[in-house]
Design a protein around this motif. Structure first.
Motif, PDB file in Angstrom:
ATOM      1  N   ALA A 116      -0.366  44.481 -30.352  1.00  0.00           N
ATOM      2  CA  ALA A 116      -1.076  44.012 -29.157  1.00  0.00           C
ATOM      3  C   ALA A 116      -0.695  44.816 -27.913  1.00  0.00           C
ATOM      4  CB  ALA A 116      -0.757  42.538 -28.924  1.00  0.00           C
ATOM      5  N   GLY A 143      -2.682  38.233 -19.478  1.00  0.00           N
ATOM      6  CA  GLY A 143      -1.394  37.943 -20.089  1.00  0.00           C
ATOM      7  C   GLY A 143      -0.254  38.827 -19.647  1.00  0.00           C
ATOM      8  N   THR A 149      -1.838  43.370 -24.797  1.00  0.00           N
ATOM      9  CA  THR A 149      -1.645  42.299 -23.834  1.00  0.00           C
ATOM     10  C   THR A 149      -1.780  40.963 -24.554  1.00  0.00           C
ATOM     11  OG1 THR A 149      -2.389  41.377 -21.710  1.00  0.00           O
ATOM     12  CG2 THR A 149      -4.090  42.273 -23.152  1.00  0.00           C
ATOM     13  N   SER A 150      -1.032  39.975 -24.070  1.00  0.00           N
ATOM     14  CA  SER A 150      -1.043  38.691 -24.750  1.00  0.00           C
ATOM     15  C   SER A 150      -0.580  37.605 -23.788  1.00  0.00           C
ATOM     16  CB  SER A 150      -0.117  38.726 -25.972  1.00  0.00           C
ATOM     17  OG  SER A 150       0.003  37.443 -26.554  1.00  0.00           O
ATOM     18  N   THR A 151      -1.084  36.392 -24.036  1.00  0.00           N
ATOM     19  CA  THR A 151      -0.636  35.224 -23.275  1.00  0.00           C
ATOM     20  C   THR A 151       0.317  34.361 -24.094  1.00  0.00           C
ATOM     21  OG1 THR A 151      -2.557  33.944 -24.013  1.00  0.00           O
ATOM     22  CG2 THR A 151      -2.775  35.144 -21.926  1.00  0.00           C
ATOM     23  N   ASN A 152       0.642  34.813 -25.301  1.00  0.00           N
ATOM     24  CA  ASN A 152       1.499  34.039 -26.198  1.00  0.00           C
ATOM     25  C   ASN A 152       2.951  34.120 -25.717  1.00  0.00           C
ATOM     26  OD1 ASN A 152       3.039  32.999 -28.341  1.00  0.00           O
ATOM     27  ND2 ASN A 152       1.470  33.584 -29.827  1.00  0.00           N
ATOM     28  N   THR A 175       6.147  45.218 -28.034  1.00  0.00           N
ATOM     29  CA  THR A 175       5.257  44.475 -28.933  1.00  0.00           C
ATOM     30  C   THR A 175       5.920  44.351 -30.313  1.00  0.00           C
ATOM     31  OG1 THR A 175       3.247  45.152 -27.786  1.00  0.00           O
ATOM     32  CG2 THR A 175       3.029  44.547 -30.099  1.00  0.00           C
ATOM     33  N   ALA A 196       3.472  41.977 -24.154  1.00  0.00           N
ATOM     34  CA  ALA A 196       3.088  43.119 -24.997  1.00  0.00           C
ATOM     35  C   ALA A 196       3.073  44.433 -24.232  1.00  0.00           C
ATOM     36  CB  ALA A 196       1.777  42.859 -25.718  1.00  0.00           C
ATOM     37  N   SER A 248       2.266  43.197 -35.394  1.00  0.00           N
ATOM     38  CA  SER A 248       1.378  43.157 -34.234  1.00  0.00           C
ATOM     39  C   SER A 248       1.379  44.501 -33.513  1.00  0.00           C
ATOM     40  CB  SER A 248       1.807  42.062 -33.258  1.00  0.00           C
ATOM     41  OG  SER A 248       1.038  42.111 -32.090  1.00  0.00           O
ATOM     42  N   HIS A 299       6.521  38.873 -28.348  1.00  0.00           N
ATOM     43  CA  HIS A 299       6.537  40.118 -27.562  1.00  0.00           C
ATOM     44  C   HIS A 299       7.426  40.032 -26.316  1.00  0.00           C
ATOM     45  CE1 HIS A 299       3.170  40.714 -30.204  1.00  0.00           C
ATOM     46  NE2 HIS A 299       2.380  39.907 -29.523  1.00  0.00           N
ATOM     47  N   ASP A 339      -7.560  44.416 -24.583  1.00  0.00           N
ATOM     48  CA  ASP A 339      -6.446  44.435 -25.536  1.00  0.00           C
ATOM     49  C   ASP A 339      -6.653  45.565 -26.528  1.00  0.00           C
ATOM     50  OD1 ASP A 339      -4.155  43.749 -26.898  1.00  0.00           O
ATOM     51  OD2 ASP A 339      -5.076  42.117 -28.030  1.00  0.00           O
TER      52      ASP A 339
END
Length: 858
Positions: free
Chosen positions: A274, A325, A276-279, A340, A328, A272, A283, A122
């Motif tokens: 970011a 993820g 990469t993200s899993t949220n 993002t 993002a 942010s 994003h 990330d």
């Protein structure tokens, strides 16, 4: 080395494709000796059955390929696979999938669609692993995109194979790798969260000729199958005048890797940066490409590369997601990254050129430069072919999904033909990114899909082809369908333009150069670019134009089975008899056989509708066929299948035909005809031709037959000696000319018997001594059967002393006064030119005892 290349190209321009290919291999062999054995195996010539699917005139939009999902891992060298799920159903335009199952002699394309690992950090190392590990609030100088070029980079690898047998879902095949197996390894691993790897198996039609007045499309890529049109035309591919309102003859536009599906998350994320993200509530989502598939994708194939997308659809791609993820700005492989932060735009997909970056965040989030990165370029070539990456999605909270989704990438076209005529249009454009798609919305937009890839291989006519692989434009942000601002006083991020695709063609001078359009997609427009006083312009960036790749002409450039145009059948015919002149003469009235053998080399193509013919049995009116039931053998046993029974009629001496067979490369087909050399046959040595004819692999008419033009061989009526279409003129291969001095296997020498009879008598001497009569027959002509008989007038008092004897086992009985000995002479031994034949002989030995004389008077 330069001289070698020049020689090959110049020679190929003046020779047939098959002859040039052979010379190419000979010349290249000197260089290949320096290569490893594994590398040399790729030079192997492997063919299928050119023109197997016959001619086609296509008048309606159709899917001509059959698609199967990959199943398990196929290692290099293997020659068997299990078919995965068959693609069925209709696409969004109602075009039904093709479900033609693989059969013996078919050509299959195995292609690794996804398979490229990437750095999952990330930070700015995301993608290709290049960077210092920091997190930067910018996209312009921090290209976190791409993949790792390691041993697991399999995406785009492909090869053609020929089906050798099918049993249920198991297909055995012949490839160009070691031992007739695969050249490459193919892996299917769709485990969620892993580096996704998918390949598909595609049946490729082998047309003899193809006339297109409408459109060929693929089943759209759905995560496991589709997106590819692959056709093989041994003869001429004619691009006719289009009907039905379509604009291109082959169109894979918007049918490649899918754009990212947007999600209305309602979350306002600010600050942010970011990668990469899993949220799932923050994003935009990354798109699909060679490195994997996100959990949500945009599936619509409507619209165009530069038109406002009026309809789109987002679907959950069950069981899929990227490592680290789906959200993002980091761009995995050639897929565009998601926006993002708050309302930043999605990045464009990449292929021949990189995708453009998505626009900045919402003006209330300081218009930070953290839109999605554009997807990376990929190394397309004849050995690696990849579709265009999808565009990333923007972050949306007011708009309604699928607003802000990314556009689909263009698919893949592979055309191999003998020649091309007409003005052909091949299209593999990317799709425009989706605007925020709601007149009440005021969010960011999706990135455009990248242009796809087109490969064209033909011996002539490429200059009549227009190949378009343009990237899709980015979507507009906070602008309605009429181009007016939706909400003034704020700005959001538009989508980045999709990168241009790749066009690959062989550079044989006679083929010409296609017209190529590799233009990249333009960036979407933002509200801030239309209204002054909003501060920083949130505009995204355009993609980069694609690539046009002329390659040195190499008939083996595309891996695996060669194209039908380079694999035209080259059968050779031989003929033998069971009573050859080399073993001596025969007499009229003798039964014999002819055996015609046609050999189809493994280095050229097989054929359909194969018939063996004897044109001169009809010219020799004293030879007739003696049986309707004849026999044939094939070596190997499973290399030929008799499709219809056509045998000569018993008692016929007309031009004889025997058929029909479907014959694979590397097959030797032998057919035996029983004949009678009639009793009226004059003396002499009889020559006899033979040949093979088969369906023209370049035909535009369904039943056209061809045979090679061999001197003094009379072809049956309706047999052509030139191809109907394509770039090669005279039919390849050779028939059997019995008049050639070197061709003696079928010679029959007919001579009548030449018999002389001699009879001698011998006596032991003296009164009452036995007398021996010996009858000798000498044959200086042909072999024959005859009877020896002796009807002596022994006179009164003569008695038989013993049973007569013959030189064979058929002797008269003892005491027979009219002895007959049935015998067959052997054939005279063939005489060298300096000697006289040794005649065959047969004897009848007849011992008798004369009457005793009366005693002499004293």
């Amino acid at each position: 080395m330069n001289c070698l290349n020049v020689s090959v190209i110049n020679l190929d321009q003046s020779m047939s494709g098959a002859l040039a290919r052979s010379l190419f291999r000979i010349l290249r062999g000197g260089v290949a000796l320096l290569a490893s054995a594994a590398a040399m195996s790729s030079f192997a010539q492997v063919c299928a059955v050119p023109g197997k699917d016959g001619p086609l005139t296509l008048a309606g939009t159709s899917i001509v390929n059959t698609y199967y999902a990959g199943s398990g891992t196929l290692n290099a060298g293997t020659n068997s696979l299990s078919l995965g799920m068959l693609r069925t159903g209709a696409d969004a335009n109602g075009v039904e999938a093709n479900t033609t199952a693989p059969a013996v002699g078919d050509m299959l394309l195995i292609i690794q669609m996804q398979g490229a690992e990437f750095n999952t950090s990330d930070d700015n190392r995301y993608g290709d692993g290049v960077g210092d590990g920091t997190i930067q609030n910018t996209t312009g100088t921090d290209p976190a995109r791409g993949f790792l070029s390691n041993t697991n980079f399999r995406a785009g690898l492909h090869e053609y194979v020929r089906v050798s047998s099918v049993s249920g879902a198991t297909v055995n095949f012949v490839g160009a790798g070691f031992g007739g197996g695969l050249l490459n390894q193919y892996v299917q691993d769709v485990t969620a969260g892993s580096f996704r790897q998918t390949y598909q198996v595609i049946r490729v039609p082998q047309y003899s000729s193809l006339n297109l007045t409408s459109q060929i499309v693929p089943a759209p890529w759905d995560g496991t199958t589709g997106g590819v049109v692959a056709i093989d035309v041994a003869g001429t591919l004619n691009f006719g005048t289009l009907t039905g309102g379509v604009a291109s003859h082959i169109d894979v536009s918007r049918r490649g890797f899918r754009g990212a599906g947007s999600q209305t998350d309602g979350d306002v994320t600010v600050g942010s940066a970011a990668y990469t993200s899993t949220n799932t509530t923050q994003h935009g989502i990354k798109a699909e490409g060679i490195s994997g598939t996100p959990a949500f994708v945009q599936t619509s194939i409507s619209g165009a590369r530069n038109s406002f997308v009026t309809t789109s659809a987002v679907s959950a791609a069950s069981g899929t997601s990227y490592p680290s993820g789906d959200y993002a700005r980091g761009a995995p492989g050639n897929a565009g990254g998601g926006g993002t932060g708050h309302n930043s735009g999605g990045g464009g997909g990449g292929n021949g050129g990189i995708g453009g970056n998505g626009g900045r965040t919402f003006s209330g989030d300081a218009s930070r430069d953290v839109g999605g990165f554009g997807g990376a370029t990929v190394p397309n070539s004849t050995t690696r072919l990849m579709m265009g990456g999808g565009g990333g999605a923007s972050d949306i909270n007011n708009a309604v999904s699928p607003g802000g989704s990314g556009g689909r990438g263009g698919g893949l076209i592979i055309v191999r033909a003998g020649s091309i005529t007409g003005s052909g249009v091949l299209t593999a454009d990317g799709q425009r990114g989706v605007d925020d798609n709601s007149d009440t919305g005021r969010d960011g937009a999706g990135g455009g899909g990248a242009g796809g890839t087109i490969l064209v291989e033909a011996n002539s006519g490429q200059s009549s082809v227009t190949a378009s692989v343009q990237g899709g434009d980015g979507g507009n942000a906070n602008i309605d369908s009429a181009g007016a601002p939706r909400t003034t006083g704020e700005s959001e991020g538009p989508g980045g333009g999709g990168g241009g695709g790749s066009v690959i063609y062989n550079s044989l001078a006679a083929a010409g150069v296609p017209v190529v359009n590799t233009t990249a997609g333009s960036p979407g427009t933002s509200q801030s670019s239309l209204t002054a006083g909003l501060g920083i312009n949130n505009i995204a960036s355009a993609g980069v134009g694609g690539s046009s790749i002329p390659l040195p002409y190499d008939p083996d450039g595309v891996p695996g089975v060669d194209s039908g145009a380079l694999c035209l059948p080259q059968p050779t015919v031989t003929k033998t008899t069971s009573t050859p002149a080399s073993s001596g003469a025969i007499v009229p009235g003798t039964n014999s056989t002819y055996t015609i053998t046609a050999t189809f080399p493994s280095t050229s193509g097989g054929a359909s509708g194969v018939q063996l013919f004897d044109p001169q049995l009809g010219l020799t009116t004293t030879f007739t066929q003696t049986a309707a039931a004849t026999s044939f053998t094939a070596i190997p046993a499973d290399c030929a299948t008799r499709t219809t029974i056509t045998d000569p009629v018993s008692g016929s001496n007309a031009n004889l035909l025997a058929g029909d067979w479907f014959v694979l490369p590397g097959c030797s087909l032998a057919y035996t005809i029983p004949i009678l050399v009639d009793a009226t046959t004059p003396s002499g040595t009889y020559q006899n031709d033979a040949g093979v004819r088969y369906l023209d692999p370049t035909r535009s008419t369904a039943t056209r037959l061809v045979s090679s033009d061999t001197t003094d061989v009379t072809n049956p009526a309706g047999t052509a000696i030139t191809y109907e279409t394509g770039s090669t003129t005279n039919v390849l291969g050779s028939n059997y000319d019995g008049n050639l001095v070197s061709n003696t296997g079928e010679d029959i020498l007919v001579l009548p018997p030449n018999i002389t009879v001699a009879k001698v008598v011998s006596s032991g001497g003296g009164s009452n001594s036995p007398v021996i009569y010996t009858v000798t027959v000498t044959n200086t002509g042909a072999a024959g059967s005859y009877a020896l008989s002796d009807t002596p007038a022994f006179g009164t008092g003569v008695t038989v002393a013993a049973a007569p004897t013959c030189t064979n086992t058929s002797s008269p009985a003892a005491g027979d006064t009219t002895p007959t000995c049935t015998t067959t002479t052997g054939r005279p031994r063939p005489a060298p030119p300096w000697s006289t034949p040794t005649p065959s002989r047969s004897r009848l030995v007849w011992p008798v005892v004369p009457p005793r004389r009366p005693p002499t008077a004293p």
